[in-house]
Design a protein around this motif. Structure first.
Motif, PDB file in Angstrom:
ATOM      1  N   TYR A 101      41.902  55.260  46.514  1.00 45.77           N
ATOM      2  CA  TYR A 101      41.532  54.185  47.442  1.00 45.77           C
ATOM      3  C   TYR A 101      41.190  52.944  46.636  1.00 45.77           C
ATOM      4  O   TYR A 101      40.633  53.036  45.531  1.00 45.77           O
ATOM      5  CB  TYR A 101      40.317  54.594  48.276  1.00 45.77           C
ATOM      6  N   SER A 102      41.523  51.781  47.185  1.00 46.54           N
ATOM      7  CA  SER A 102      41.073  50.523  46.592  1.00 46.54           C
ATOM      8  C   SER A 102      40.803  49.519  47.701  1.00 46.54           C
ATOM      9  O   SER A 102      41.486  49.508  48.722  1.00 46.54           O
ATOM     10  CB  SER A 102      42.112  49.973  45.614  1.00 46.54           C
ATOM     11  N   GLY A 103      39.761  48.705  47.500  1.00 46.64           N
ATOM     12  CA  GLY A 103      39.390  47.709  48.500  1.00 46.64           C
ATOM     13  C   GLY A 103      39.100  46.362  47.844  1.00 46.64           C
ATOM     14  O   GLY A 103      38.370  46.292  46.849  1.00 46.64           O
ATOM     15  N   ASP A 104      39.676  45.294  48.398  1.00 44.30           N
ATOM     16  CA  ASP A 104      39.507  43.948  47.827  1.00 44.30           C
ATOM     17  C   ASP A 104      38.257  43.233  48.330  1.00 44.30           C
ATOM     18  O   ASP A 104      37.823  42.251  47.715  1.00 44.30           O
ATOM     19  CB  ASP A 104      40.738  43.085  48.144  1.00 44.30           C
ATOM     20  N   ASP A 105      37.703  43.682  49.438  1.00 40.82           N
ATOM     21  CA  ASP A 105      36.485  43.096  50.005  1.00 40.82           C
ATOM     22  C   ASP A 105      36.534  41.563  50.069  1.00 40.82           C
ATOM     23  O   ASP A 105      35.614  40.881  49.631  1.00 40.82           O
ATOM     24  CB  ASP A 105      35.254  43.542  49.224  1.00 40.82           C
ATOM     25  N   GLY A 106      37.626  41.042  50.605  1.00 44.53           N
ATOM     26  CA  GLY A 106      37.718  39.595  50.813  1.00 44.53           C
ATOM     27  C   GLY A 106      38.422  38.823  49.722  1.00 44.53           C
ATOM     28  O   GLY A 106      38.779  37.649  49.923  1.00 44.53           O
ATOM     29  N   GLU A 107      38.617  39.413  48.559  1.00 44.86           N
ATOM     30  CA  GLU A 107      39.414  38.762  47.515  1.00 44.86           C
ATOM     31  C   GLU A 107      40.880  38.772  47.964  1.00 44.86           C
ATOM     32  O   GLU A 107      41.279  39.595  48.796  1.00 44.86           O
ATOM     33  CB  GLU A 107      39.277  39.507  46.186  1.00 44.86           C
ATOM     34  N   PRO A 108      41.712  37.865  47.437  1.00 43.81           N
ATOM     35  CA  PRO A 108      43.138  37.876  47.795  1.00 43.81           C
ATOM     36  C   PRO A 108      43.757  39.249  47.569  1.00 43.81           C
ATOM     37  O   PRO A 108      43.461  39.922  46.573  1.00 43.81           O
ATOM     38  CB  PRO A 108      43.742  36.828  46.856  1.00 43.81           C
ATOM     39  N   LYS A 109      44.573  39.673  48.502  1.00 46.85           N
ATOM     40  CA  LYS A 109      45.136  41.022  48.487  1.00 46.85           C
ATOM     41  C   LYS A 109      45.813  41.344  47.157  1.00 46.85           C
ATOM     42  O   LYS A 109      46.638  40.577  46.664  1.00 46.85           O
ATOM     43  CB  LYS A 109      46.139  41.171  49.632  1.00 46.85           C
ATOM     44  N   GLY A 110      45.439  42.495  46.592  1.00 47.47           N
ATOM     45  CA  GLY A 110      46.072  42.968  45.372  1.00 47.47           C
ATOM     46  C   GLY A 110      45.514  42.408  44.083  1.00 47.47           C
ATOM     47  O   GLY A 110      45.952  42.785  42.999  1.00 47.47           O
ATOM     48  N   THR A 111      44.513  41.521  44.185  1.00 46.81           N
ATOM     49  CA  THR A 111      44.012  40.873  42.963  1.00 46.81           C
ATOM     50  C   THR A 111      42.774  41.549  42.384  1.00 46.81           C
ATOM     51  O   THR A 111      42.341  41.197  41.282  1.00 46.81           O
ATOM     52  CB  THR A 111      43.635  39.408  43.247  1.00 46.81           C
ATOM     53  N   SER A 112      42.202  42.510  43.090  1.00 50.32           N
ATOM     54  CA  SER A 112      40.921  43.051  42.630  1.00 50.32           C
ATOM     55  C   SER A 112      40.846  44.582  42.730  1.00 50.32           C
ATOM     56  O   SER A 112      40.631  45.272  41.742  1.00 50.32           O
ATOM     57  CB  SER A 112      39.776  42.416  43.412  1.00 50.32           C
ATOM     58  N   GLY A 113      41.019  45.115  43.940  1.00 54.59           N
ATOM     59  CA  GLY A 113      40.955  46.556  44.107  1.00 54.59           C
ATOM     60  C   GLY A 113      42.055  47.273  43.343  1.00 54.59           C
ATOM     61  O   GLY A 113      41.806  48.298  42.696  1.00 54.59           O
ATOM     62  N   LYS A 114      43.265  46.746  43.402  1.00 48.67           N
ATOM     63  CA  LYS A 114      44.389  47.396  42.734  1.00 48.67           C
ATOM     64  C   LYS A 114      44.228  47.428  41.214  1.00 48.67           C
ATOM     65  O   LYS A 114      44.427  48.489  40.597  1.00 48.67           O
ATOM     66  CB  LYS A 114      45.698  46.711  43.125  1.00 48.67           C
ATOM     67  N   PRO A 115      43.883  46.314  40.555  1.00 50.13           N
ATOM     68  CA  PRO A 115      43.662  46.403  39.101  1.00 50.13           C
ATOM     69  C   PRO A 115      42.480  47.288  38.717  1.00 50.13           C
ATOM     70  O   PRO A 115      42.473  47.901  37.644  1.00 50.13           O
ATOM     71  CB  PRO A 115      43.439  44.945  38.674  1.00 50.13           C
ATOM     72  N   THR A 116      41.482  47.375  39.606  1.00 46.60           N
ATOM     73  CA  THR A 116      40.359  48.281  39.353  1.00 46.60           C
ATOM     74  C   THR A 116      40.830  49.725  39.405  1.00 46.60           C
ATOM     75  O   THR A 116      40.490  50.541  38.533  1.00 46.60           O
ATOM     76  CB  THR A 116      39.242  48.048  40.382  1.00 46.60           C
ATOM     77  N   LEU A 117      41.642  50.055  40.415  1.00 49.73           N
ATOM     78  CA  LEU A 117      42.203  51.398  40.520  1.00 49.73           C
ATOM     79  C   LEU A 117      43.093  51.714  39.325  1.00 49.73           C
ATOM     80  O   LEU A 117      43.106  52.847  38.824  1.00 49.73           O
ATOM     81  CB  LEU A 117      43.001  51.527  41.817  1.00 49.73           C
ATOM     82  N   SER A 118      43.814  50.717  38.838  1.00 47.82           N
ATOM     83  CA  SER A 118      44.698  50.928  37.686  1.00 47.82           C
ATOM     84  C   SER A 118      43.924  51.373  36.457  1.00 47.82           C
ATOM     85  O   SER A 118      44.442  52.129  35.625  1.00 47.82           O
ATOM     86  CB  SER A 118      45.478  49.645  37.373  1.00 47.82           C
ATOM     87  N   VAL A 119      42.680  50.939  36.338  1.00 51.10           N
ATOM     88  CA  VAL A 119      41.835  51.370  35.217  1.00 51.10           C
ATOM     89  C   VAL A 119      41.505  52.850  35.348  1.00 51.10           C
ATOM     90  O   VAL A 119      41.578  53.609  34.375  1.00 51.10           O
ATOM     91  CB  VAL A 119      40.552  50.519  35.143  1.00 51.10           C
ATOM     92  N   LEU A 120      41.157  53.289  36.564  1.00 52.52           N
ATOM     93  CA  LEU A 120      40.907  54.715  36.792  1.00 52.52           C
ATOM     94  C   LEU A 120      42.153  55.534  36.480  1.00 52.52           C
ATOM     95  O   LEU A 120      42.078  56.597  35.848  1.00 52.52           O
ATOM     96  CB  LEU A 120      40.474  54.956  38.242  1.00 52.52           C
ATOM     97  N   GLN A 121      43.306  55.044  36.919  1.00 46.98           N
ATOM     98  CA  GLN A 121      44.563  55.759  36.687  1.00 46.98           C
ATOM     99  C   GLN A 121      44.898  55.801  35.197  1.00 46.98           C
ATOM    100  O   GLN A 121      45.259  56.849  34.657  1.00 46.98           O
ATOM    101  CB  GLN A 121      45.699  55.077  37.449  1.00 46.98           C
ATOM    102  N   GLY A 122      44.777  54.657  34.556  1.00 48.96           N
ATOM    103  CA  GLY A 122      45.171  54.555  33.148  1.00 48.96           C
ATOM    104  C   GLY A 122      44.354  55.428  32.227  1.00 48.96           C
ATOM    105  O   GLY A 122      44.856  55.910  31.200  1.00 48.96           O
ATOM    106  N   HIS A 123      43.097  55.637  32.576  1.00 48.79           N
ATOM    107  CA  HIS A 123      42.228  56.476  31.749  1.00 48.79           C
ATOM    108  C   HIS A 123      42.145  57.911  32.254  1.00 48.79           C
ATOM    109  O   HIS A 123      41.330  58.691  31.762  1.00 48.79           O
ATOM    110  CB  HIS A 123      40.827  55.873  31.686  1.00 48.79           C
ATOM    111  N   GLU A 124      42.991  58.273  33.242  1.00 51.04           N
ATOM    112  CA  GLU A 124      43.036  59.626  33.809  1.00 51.04           C
ATOM    113  C   GLU A 124      41.673  60.072  34.331  1.00 51.04           C
ATOM    114  O   GLU A 124      41.284  61.242  34.208  1.00 51.04           O
ATOM    115  CB  GLU A 124      43.549  60.636  32.769  1.00 51.04           C
TER     116      GLU A 124
END
Length: 202
Positions: free
Chosen positions: A75-98
């Motif tokens: 799950y990722s949530g931007d909470d008002g930031e432009p779509k895809g600019t915050s929640g997605k890169p945060t999730l990518s950190v979780l994914q990248g570090h397994e």
């Protein structure tokens, strides 16, 4: 929106955390404070952070966990930031570090200067990685729960062997016929424990 991944999970490669780690960065006056935590603490920490940071403008989050079928749910949530600019890169950190059964919440204070989509992506990824760098990582292990019962005369022995075999006692009830333990551990640890306890438990 949660994303459910079907497929084989690479056993032995995933890591998790059992405590909160945090770090902060500042970019053009905006302050980003990221908190990496166990998934079980996510809802409580989100409420706590919103309460303790009333002047913050965004509470961006991402989670990555396993369901009962050993499927990864993200799950990722931007909470008002432009779509895809915050929640997605945060999730990518979780994914990248397994990371699994873990969550990141980033609190943002706006500094008056817009960073643009690219700047936001970099900022949220950077602060999430900074929180990760502060964490004490643990290898992910699938845990199972079991109930066992023993006579009162064996309680101390059962408790001692649970500690020796790295099996957690979740709960202990005392009944007419003895003590009932709710225990948790990997399948290998539970098997070793029960082998040692033998006829002391049912």
């Amino acid at each position: 929106m949660a994303i459910l991944y079907n497929g084989t999970i690479k056993k032995g490669f995933m890591v998790t955390v059992n405590a909160i780690s945090s770090d902060t960065i500042e970019i053009k006056g905006s302050k980003f404070i990221a908190f990496l935590m166990p998934m079980a603490m996510y809802e409580e920490q989100m409420a706590s952070l919103r309460s303790h940071h009333p002047k913050a403008v965004h509470f961006v989050s991402a989670t990555r966990s396993l369901n009962e079928f050993d499927q990864i749910v993200e799950y990722s949530g931007d909470d008002g930031e432009p779509k895809g600019t915050s929640g997605k890169p945060t999730l990518s950190v979780l994914q990248g570090h397994e990371l699994i059964n873990a969550a990141i919440i980033t609190v943002r204070y706006f500094g008056g200067t817009k960073l643009g989509p690219g700047g936001l992506v970099r900022a949220y990824a950077e602060v999430a990685n900074a929180a990760y760098s502060q964490a004490e990582l643990l290898p992910y292990e699938k845990l199972f729960e079991k109930r066992i019962q023993c006579d009162y005369s064996h309680i101390t022995f059962v408790e001692y062997e649970c500690i020796q075999n790295n099996v957690q006692i979740l709960n202990k009830d005392f009944g007419v016929h003895g003590a009932i333990f709710e225990i948790q551990g990997t399948q290998d640890r539970l098997d070793r424990l029960l082998n040692v306890l033998g006829r002391c438990v049912v």
